[in-house]
Design a protein around this motif. Structure first.
Motif, PDB file in Angstrom:
ATOM      1  N   SER A 109       0.837  -1.208   0.000  1.00  0.00           N
ATOM      2  CA  SER A 109       0.000   0.000   0.000  1.00  0.00           C
ATOM      3  C   SER A 109       0.865   1.250   0.000  1.00  0.00           C
ATOM      4  O   SER A 109       0.577   2.230  -0.712  1.00  0.00           O
ATOM      5  CB  SER A 109      -0.918   0.007   1.231  1.00  0.00           C
ATOM      6  OG  SER A 109      -1.801  -1.079   1.221  1.00  0.00           O
ATOM      7  N   PRO A 123      -6.445  11.211  -5.010  1.00  0.00           N
ATOM      8  CA  PRO A 123      -7.440  10.439  -4.240  1.00  0.00           C
ATOM      9  C   PRO A 123      -6.996   9.003  -3.994  1.00  0.00           C
ATOM     10  O   PRO A 123      -7.169   8.472  -2.882  1.00  0.00           O
ATOM     11  CB  PRO A 123      -8.700  10.502  -5.120  1.00  0.00           C
ATOM     12  CG  PRO A 123      -8.529  11.763  -5.922  1.00  0.00           C
ATOM     13  CD  PRO A 123      -7.055  11.850  -6.197  1.00  0.00           C
ATOM     14  N   LEU A 124      -6.430   8.361  -5.015  1.00  0.00           N
ATOM     15  CA  LEU A 124      -5.937   6.990  -4.848  1.00  0.00           C
ATOM     16  C   LEU A 124      -4.789   6.956  -3.851  1.00  0.00           C
ATOM     17  O   LEU A 124      -4.709   6.067  -2.999  1.00  0.00           O
ATOM     18  CB  LEU A 124      -5.484   6.433  -6.197  1.00  0.00           C
ATOM     19  CG  LEU A 124      -4.852   5.036  -6.165  1.00  0.00           C
ATOM     20  CD1 LEU A 124      -5.819   4.006  -5.597  1.00  0.00           C
ATOM     21  CD2 LEU A 124      -4.381   4.632  -7.567  1.00  0.00           C
ATOM     22  N   GLU A 127      -6.132   7.141  -0.364  1.00  0.00           N
ATOM     23  CA  GLU A 127      -6.780   5.872  -0.011  1.00  0.00           C
ATOM     24  C   GLU A 127      -5.739   4.820   0.373  1.00  0.00           C
ATOM     25  O   GLU A 127      -5.905   4.075   1.358  1.00  0.00           O
ATOM     26  CB  GLU A 127      -7.616   5.403  -1.197  1.00  0.00           C
ATOM     27  CG  GLU A 127      -8.314   4.066  -1.008  1.00  0.00           C
ATOM     28  CD  GLU A 127      -9.020   3.599  -2.273  1.00  0.00           C
ATOM     29  OE1 GLU A 127      -9.141   2.373  -2.464  1.00  0.00           O
ATOM     30  OE2 GLU A 127      -9.430   4.464  -3.075  1.00  0.00           O
ATOM     31  N   LEU A 128      -4.655   4.753  -0.374  1.00  0.00           N
ATOM     32  CA  LEU A 128      -3.608   3.757  -0.113  1.00  0.00           C
ATOM     33  C   LEU A 128      -2.839   4.083   1.166  1.00  0.00           C
ATOM     34  O   LEU A 128      -2.463   3.169   1.920  1.00  0.00           O
ATOM     35  CB  LEU A 128      -2.665   3.682  -1.307  1.00  0.00           C
ATOM     36  CG  LEU A 128      -3.255   3.020  -2.558  1.00  0.00           C
ATOM     37  CD1 LEU A 128      -2.456   3.368  -3.805  1.00  0.00           C
ATOM     38  CD2 LEU A 128      -3.314   1.498  -2.364  1.00  0.00           C
ATOM     39  N   ARG A 130      -4.101   5.579   3.732  1.00  0.00           N
ATOM     40  CA  ARG A 130      -5.011   5.198   4.815  1.00  0.00           C
ATOM     41  C   ARG A 130      -4.985   3.683   5.039  1.00  0.00           C
ATOM     42  O   ARG A 130      -5.012   3.204   6.175  1.00  0.00           O
ATOM     43  CB  ARG A 130      -6.430   5.662   4.481  1.00  0.00           C
ATOM     44  CG  ARG A 130      -7.354   5.710   5.689  1.00  0.00           C
ATOM     45  CD  ARG A 130      -8.742   6.209   5.301  1.00  0.00           C
ATOM     46  NE  ARG A 130      -8.740   7.541   4.712  1.00  0.00           N
ATOM     47  CZ  ARG A 130      -8.684   8.657   5.425  1.00  0.00           C
ATOM     48  NH1 ARG A 130      -8.618   8.609   6.747  1.00  0.00           N
ATOM     49  NH2 ARG A 130      -8.697   9.831   4.813  1.00  0.00           N
ATOM     50  N   GLU A 131      -4.913   2.925   3.944  1.00  0.00           N
ATOM     51  CA  GLU A 131      -4.852   1.470   4.093  1.00  0.00           C
ATOM     52  C   GLU A 131      -3.545   1.045   4.759  1.00  0.00           C
ATOM     53  O   GLU A 131      -3.539   0.147   5.599  1.00  0.00           O
ATOM     54  CB  GLU A 131      -4.989   0.774   2.743  1.00  0.00           C
ATOM     55  CG  GLU A 131      -4.898  -0.735   2.876  1.00  0.00           C
ATOM     56  CD  GLU A 131      -5.509  -1.501   1.722  1.00  0.00           C
ATOM     57  OE1 GLU A 131      -5.765  -2.703   1.896  1.00  0.00           O
ATOM     58  OE2 GLU A 131      -5.706  -0.904   0.649  1.00  0.00           O
ATOM     59  N   GLN A 358      -7.945  18.790  -0.908  1.00  0.00           N
ATOM     60  CA  GLN A 358      -8.097  17.343  -0.762  1.00  0.00           C
ATOM     61  C   GLN A 358      -7.288  16.800   0.417  1.00  0.00           C
ATOM     62  O   GLN A 358      -7.761  15.935   1.166  1.00  0.00           O
ATOM     63  CB  GLN A 358      -7.677  16.637  -2.045  1.00  0.00           C
ATOM     64  CG  GLN A 358      -8.597  16.868  -3.230  1.00  0.00           C
ATOM     65  CD  GLN A 358      -8.221  15.989  -4.408  1.00  0.00           C
ATOM     66  OE1 GLN A 358      -8.222  14.749  -4.310  1.00  0.00           O
ATOM     67  NE2 GLN A 358      -7.879  16.607  -5.529  1.00  0.00           N
ATOM     68  N   ALA A 362      -8.910  15.073   3.767  1.00  0.00           N
ATOM     69  CA  ALA A 362      -8.560  13.694   4.144  1.00  0.00           C
ATOM     70  C   ALA A 362      -8.258  13.575   5.633  1.00  0.00           C
ATOM     71  O   ALA A 362      -8.470  12.515   6.233  1.00  0.00           O
ATOM     72  CB  ALA A 362      -7.365  13.203   3.327  1.00  0.00           C
TER      73      ALA A 362
END
Length: 367
Positions: A109, A123-124, A127-128, A130-131, A358, A362
């Motif tokens: 990630s 955005p991706l 997301e990564l 955060r993962e 953004q 987040a």
């Protein structure tokens, strides 16, 4: 190549202790090969991975397979920034998800987040990251260092150097905790690259004079790499030095560096930056009295200008081409590029504003 790394010593000790556990030993050896690749010892890493592939073929195991896919991804990255890097790391990520391998999920990630940052897929990337934060344990320092560095780069690109520094400091603390000199080297280089890019944007858009300390910072990166025997992507540091020398008006020295290192650097992943670097080189030729070659190189930069490349690189290319054509007496071409530069710098300012919004929405915090 004698690598001086606490993390490498730890891995060697762990491999020796795991002699009676073949799966664990194979995974540790894959980690070792990855570390060698991150230090630039690609031949030695390839030799170890070949042996591990033979073992995995004889005794298939999901964890070994995931580590091997990941290691191959890093080999592609440190060889030439190959597009196959993402595919291989995504394969490792998919295997890790299906087998519940949290360390590989976190590490994949983090690296996929960095690759998303490079492609400006914010955005991706968020997301990564955060993962990675959710999947990683406190001791997964390598994964957390990579994710935090990517967040620092994103904040830096968005223009908030204070917030970027918070993430950089967290990345540094993780790398130090793990004894991971390769991550420290990468962090130092990327921070320096961002400072250089920031200064370059300011100079070319007419907002500031060049940062006089840039060469000192780059020298620090070079000295650290020498101390820990790191030589990953060796052509990038000279290209960055050439960019700084151009900003400081040392055109002959910059031209020599570009001529020696730019062709290989462009063949190994910097093609997307090619137009602005070629324009830089043409500006050097103008100032070195090579008017005919400068004109040819300026035209080459125009041809190489990719409309899908980063907006600040497009803006930098047009700003530099404006200077070149003006110096060569082509007022029409100079005005055309001046107008295009104004448009692209305005677009870059809009992009920075969007990224800031953004990143703030987040609400991610260093971890």
């Amino acid at each position: 190549m004698q690598i001086k790394s606490r993390l490498l010593k730890q891995l060697d000790q762990q491999i020796a202790a795991a002699a009676a556990q073949p799966v664990l030993a194979a995974c540790l050896k894959a980690k070792r090969a990855m570390l060698l690749a991150r230090h630039g010892a690609l031949a030695e890493a390839r030799e170890q991975l070949t042996a591990l592939h033979q073992l995995a073929f004889q005794h298939p195991h999901p964890e070994i397979g995931a580590w091997l896919h990941f290691a191959e991804g890093l080999m592609s990255y440190y060889t030439d920034f190959s597009s196959s890097t993402r595919e291989k790391i995504q394969r490792a990520y998919a295997i890790a998800k299906s087998a519940g391998l949290s360390e590989i999920i976190a590490l994949a990630s983090a690296w996929l987040a960095q690759l998303a940052y490079v492609r400006h897929e914010l955005p991706l990337m968020l997301e990564l990251v955060r993962e990675c934060q959710q999947a990683s344990a406190p001791e997964h320092h390598v994964a957390r260092a990579r994710a935090c560095m990517s967040m620092g780069l994103a904040w830096h690109y968005a223009g908030d150097t204070g917030e970027a520094q918070r993430w950089y400091e967290r990345a540094r603390s993780h790398a130090l905790a793990e004894g991971d000199d390769a991550s420290l080297s990468s962090l130092m280089f990327n921070m320096q690259a961002m400072r250089t890019a920031q200064s370059r944007r300011a100079v070319l858009s007419g907002r500031a004079e060049p940062n006089a300390e840039l060469l000192l910072g780059l020298d620090s990166v070079h000295h650290y790499d020498a101390a820990v025997s790191s030589r990953s992507l060796p052509n990038l540091t000279p290209v960055q030095r050439a960019q700084i020398l151009v900003l400081q008006g040392q055109f002959e020295a910059a031209r020599a560096l570009y001529e020696e290192h730019l062709p290989l650097a462009m063949s190994r992943g910097l093609a997307r930056l090619g137009s602005s670097l070629l324009a830089d080189m043409a500006w050097c030729r103008v100032n070195c009295g090579q008017s005919e070659q400068a004109l040819q190189q300026a035209r080459e930069a125009e041809i190489e200008l990719d409309p899908t490349c980063d907006v600040d690189d497009r803006a930098a290319t047009h700003s530099r081409l404006c200077q070149i054509y003006e110096a060569l007496g082509d007022g029409g071409a100079a005005q055309r590029h001046r107008d295009l530069a104004v448009q692209e710098w305005a677009e870059f300012a809009r992009q920075q504003s969007d990224w800031l919004m953004q990143l703030r929405d987040a609400a991610l915090q260093p971890f």
